[in-house]
Design a protein around this motif. Sequence first.
Motif, short mmCIF file in Angstrom:
data_model
loop_
_atom_site.label_atom_id
_atom_site.label_comp_id
_atom_site.label_asym_id
_atom_site.label_seq_id
_atom_site.Cartn_x
_atom_site.Cartn_y
_atom_site.Cartn_z
N LEU A 337 48.25 32.71 60.85
CA LEU A 337 49.29 32.01 60.10
C LEU A 337 50.23 32.96 59.37
O LEU A 337 51.06 32.53 58.58
CB LEU A 337 48.65 31.06 59.09
CG LEU A 337 47.82 29.91 59.64
CD1 LEU A 337 47.19 29.11 58.51
CD2 LEU A 337 48.67 29.01 60.51
N ASN A 338 50.05 34.27 59.63
CA ASN A 338 50.88 35.30 59.01
C ASN A 338 50.68 35.35 57.49
O ASN A 338 51.61 35.64 56.73
CB ASN A 338 52.37 35.08 59.32
CG ASN A 338 53.19 36.34 59.14
OD1 ASN A 338 52.67 37.45 59.28
ND2 ASN A 338 54.46 36.19 58.82
N VAL A 339 49.46 35.07 57.06
CA VAL A 339 49.07 35.15 55.65
C VAL A 339 48.04 36.26 55.51
O VAL A 339 46.99 36.23 56.15
CB VAL A 339 48.49 33.82 55.14
CG1 VAL A 339 48.01 33.96 53.70
CG2 VAL A 339 49.53 32.71 55.25
N LYS A 340 48.35 37.25 54.70
CA LYS A 340 47.46 38.40 54.55
C LYS A 340 46.51 38.17 53.38
O LYS A 340 46.92 37.78 52.29
CB LYS A 340 48.29 39.67 54.31
CG LYS A 340 49.18 40.05 55.50
CD LYS A 340 49.95 41.34 55.21
CE LYS A 340 50.84 41.71 56.40
NZ LYS A 340 51.63 42.94 56.13
N CYS A 341 45.23 38.43 53.64
CA CYS A 341 44.19 38.33 52.61
C CYS A 341 43.66 39.73 52.31
O CYS A 341 43.38 40.51 53.22
CB CYS A 341 43.04 37.44 53.07
SG CYS A 341 43.50 35.73 53.32
N ASN A 342 43.54 40.04 51.04
CA ASN A 342 43.05 41.35 50.65
C ASN A 342 41.57 41.50 50.95
O ASN A 342 40.80 40.54 50.89
CB ASN A 342 43.29 41.57 49.15
CG ASN A 342 44.76 41.60 48.80
OD1 ASN A 342 45.60 41.99 49.62
ND2 ASN A 342 45.11 41.19 47.58
N LEU A 343 41.18 42.71 51.29
CA LEU A 343 39.77 43.04 51.49
C LEU A 343 39.31 43.94 50.35
O LEU A 343 40.09 44.74 49.83
CB LEU A 343 39.58 43.74 52.84
CG LEU A 343 39.82 42.89 54.09
CD1 LEU A 343 39.60 43.74 55.34
CD2 LEU A 343 38.95 41.66 54.11
N PRO A 344 38.04 43.81 49.94
CA PRO A 344 37.02 42.91 50.51
C PRO A 344 37.16 41.49 50.00
O PRO A 344 37.76 41.23 48.97
CB PRO A 344 35.72 43.54 50.03
CG PRO A 344 36.08 44.17 48.71
CD PRO A 344 37.49 44.68 48.88
N MET A 345 36.58 40.55 50.76
CA MET A 345 36.48 39.17 50.31
C MET A 345 35.20 39.03 49.49
O MET A 345 34.13 39.47 49.92
CB MET A 345 36.44 38.22 51.51
CG MET A 345 37.70 38.24 52.35
SD MET A 345 37.62 37.17 53.81
CE MET A 345 36.45 38.09 54.84
N PHE A 346 35.31 38.44 48.33
CA PHE A 346 34.18 38.38 47.40
C PHE A 346 33.33 37.15 47.68
O PHE A 346 33.84 36.04 47.83
CB PHE A 346 34.68 38.37 45.96
CG PHE A 346 35.36 39.64 45.55
CD1 PHE A 346 34.62 40.76 45.20
CD2 PHE A 346 36.75 39.73 45.54
CE1 PHE A 346 35.24 41.94 44.85
CE2 PHE A 346 37.39 40.91 45.18
CZ PHE A 346 36.63 42.02 44.83
N LEU A 347 32.02 37.39 47.74
CA LEU A 347 31.04 36.34 47.97
C LEU A 347 30.08 36.31 46.79
O LEU A 347 29.35 37.28 46.55
CB LEU A 347 30.29 36.58 49.28
CG LEU A 347 29.20 35.57 49.65
CD1 LEU A 347 29.80 34.17 49.80
CD2 LEU A 347 28.50 35.98 50.94
N ASN A 348 30.07 35.22 46.05
CA ASN A 348 29.25 35.08 44.86
C ASN A 348 27.89 34.49 45.19
O ASN A 348 27.80 33.50 45.93
CB ASN A 348 29.96 34.18 43.84
CG ASN A 348 31.23 34.81 43.31
OD1 ASN A 348 31.22 35.63 42.41
ND2 ASN A 348 32.36 34.41 43.90
N CYS A 349 26.87 35.09 44.64
CA CYS A 349 25.50 34.63 44.85
C CYS A 349 24.71 34.86 43.56
O CYS A 349 24.97 35.84 42.83
CB CYS A 349 24.84 35.38 46.01
SG CYS A 349 23.15 34.91 46.35
N ASP A 350 23.76 33.99 43.26
CA ASP A 350 22.99 34.12 42.02
C ASP A 350 21.61 34.73 42.25
O ASP A 350 20.77 34.71 41.36
CB ASP A 350 22.84 32.76 41.33
CG ASP A 350 22.16 31.73 42.22
OD1 ASP A 350 21.80 32.07 43.36
OD2 ASP A 350 22.01 30.57 41.77
N SER A 351 21.37 35.28 43.46
CA SER A 351 20.10 35.91 43.77
C SER A 351 20.29 37.42 43.91
O SER A 351 20.92 37.89 44.86
CB SER A 351 19.52 35.33 45.08
OG SER A 351 18.36 36.04 45.47
N GLN A 352 19.74 38.16 42.98
CA GLN A 352 19.84 39.62 43.03
C GLN A 352 19.07 40.18 44.21
O GLN A 352 19.47 41.18 44.81
CB GLN A 352 19.32 40.23 41.72
CG GLN A 352 19.53 41.73 41.61
CD GLN A 352 20.99 42.13 41.65
OE1 GLN A 352 21.80 41.61 40.88
NE2 GLN A 352 21.36 43.03 42.55
#
Length: 427
Positions: A337-352
Motif C-alpha cells: 500500500l506504499n506505507v512504510k513501517c519502522n523496524l523493529p515492530m514491538f510485540l508486548n508480552c507479560d511473560s519474561q
Amino acid sequence: MVTVRSIIAVAVYFDWPLFQLDVDNAFLHGTISEDVYMKLPPGYYSKNETKVCKLVKSLYGLKQAPRKWNERLTTVLLDLGFVQSKCDHSLFIYLKDGITVYLLVYVDDIVVTGNSVDKISEVKHILNETFKIKDLGVLKYFLGIEVLYDKNAICLSQRKYCLELLSEFGYLGCKPINTPIEQSYLVSSKLDKDQKLLTNISGFQKLIGKLIYLSLTRPDISYTVQFLSQFMHKPNEVHLQMAFRLLRYLKQSPGKGLSFKKSDNLNLLGYADSDWGKCLSTRKSVTGFCIFLGNCLVSWKSKKQGTVSRSSAEAEYRAMCAATCELIWLRNLLFELNVKCNLPMFLNCDSQAAISIAANPVFHERTKHFELDLHFLREKVANGVISTVKVDSESQLADFFTKGLGIAQHEEFCKKLLLVDLFKPNE
C-alpha cells in the motif's frame, strides 16, 4: 476484514475519501468471456456424439460463474494499470506519477479510496462502461457494516445487524449486563451438575454463526464467541445460557463499533498473551493477540492452541509466534500500500520466560520439544524485525482475548481498543 480495517485506517491517516460501488448483478453473470464451452450432462446424447453447447454468457448458479467473473474483473483492472496484491487477492493498487488508488472487491461490491478524486472518477467511468455499475457515493454501508463519520474519525458498527439478532431471539427488551462472560469463568463445574444436551442444535448453531459475523467489528465478544463455537456440534444447556448472557451484553450497547482516529504514525504494535491449560477437557491453552496500526486496532484473534503446552512459558511463546506471523503479514500488506513501517515492530508480552526464550538461542532445555516452525521468532528477533517488550499484566490488552475480565477492567480495555458507541449521547 483485516484488509478493510487496514485500508480505512490508512484512508483516515491521509484524509482520503472512501467511495462504494456496486456492479449490476445482470452484468455480473452476463459479461463473461464468450469462449467458454459447457459440456452436456452424461446420458443426454450417445457416447459417439461430439456436439457441445457454446456458452455465450455465464449462467447463474454454475460453479464456474464466480471464478469467471473474478477473472473478467481482474483483467479489466489490470488493463487500467492496477496491480493485484499478493497478500490479499481482493485488493488492487494503482501507484503511478504520485497518484494512489486502492480498490477492494467483494464479489460485486467495491470500495475505492485514494488521493486523487479525478483518477477515482476515471476508474468509475471505465468500470461503468464495462460492467454498468451503481455509484453509491461515500462509503456508508458495506457487507452489513455501517460506516459512521465523526469529526476526524470513522467508526465501523453493526448496529442494525445486532438489533435484528436481538429481535430474532427475543432479547430486544431484556435487562442488559456489563460483561460478555463471567470473570475467570469455568463451565466444567456446571456441566457436572447438568449434562443435558440441547435438542435444537440447529438453533444454537445459527445463533453462534451470527455472533461470529458480529465479532468482525466487536472484538469485545471474540473470546466468548470462540469459546462457544467449540461446542457447535454437541452443545449443552449451559452453553446456550452463556450465549443468551452474551445477547444481554449486546443489548447494553448494540451500536458499539470499532473506531479509527487519525494519529501521527502508522507503525505496527502488537500484544500477545495466552491462558495456559484453559480447556479442562483437552488441557490446551488459548492464544490471544491484537495488532494496532498507529492507534487503530486492525487485527485480533482469540483461538485455542492446536497442541498441549507443557508450561505457561511455552503457551506464551506460541501466542507470540502467532502474533509475529500477523505482524509480518500486515507489514507486507502495508508495503504494497506504499506505507512504510519502522523496524523493529514491538510485540508486548507479560511473560519474561517467553521473552527470554525468544531472545536466547542457548536456552535449549525448555525448548527441545518445540516444533521447528516456532523458532522463526528467534530469527525475527535476531534480525531486528521484532522487538519483544515486557509489559505489566494490568496493561496487557491481549487479556481481552484469553479470559473473562471484571467490569472495570473490561470497560477500560474497551476504551483502549477504541470501541465506541456513536449512538449514545455520552460517547
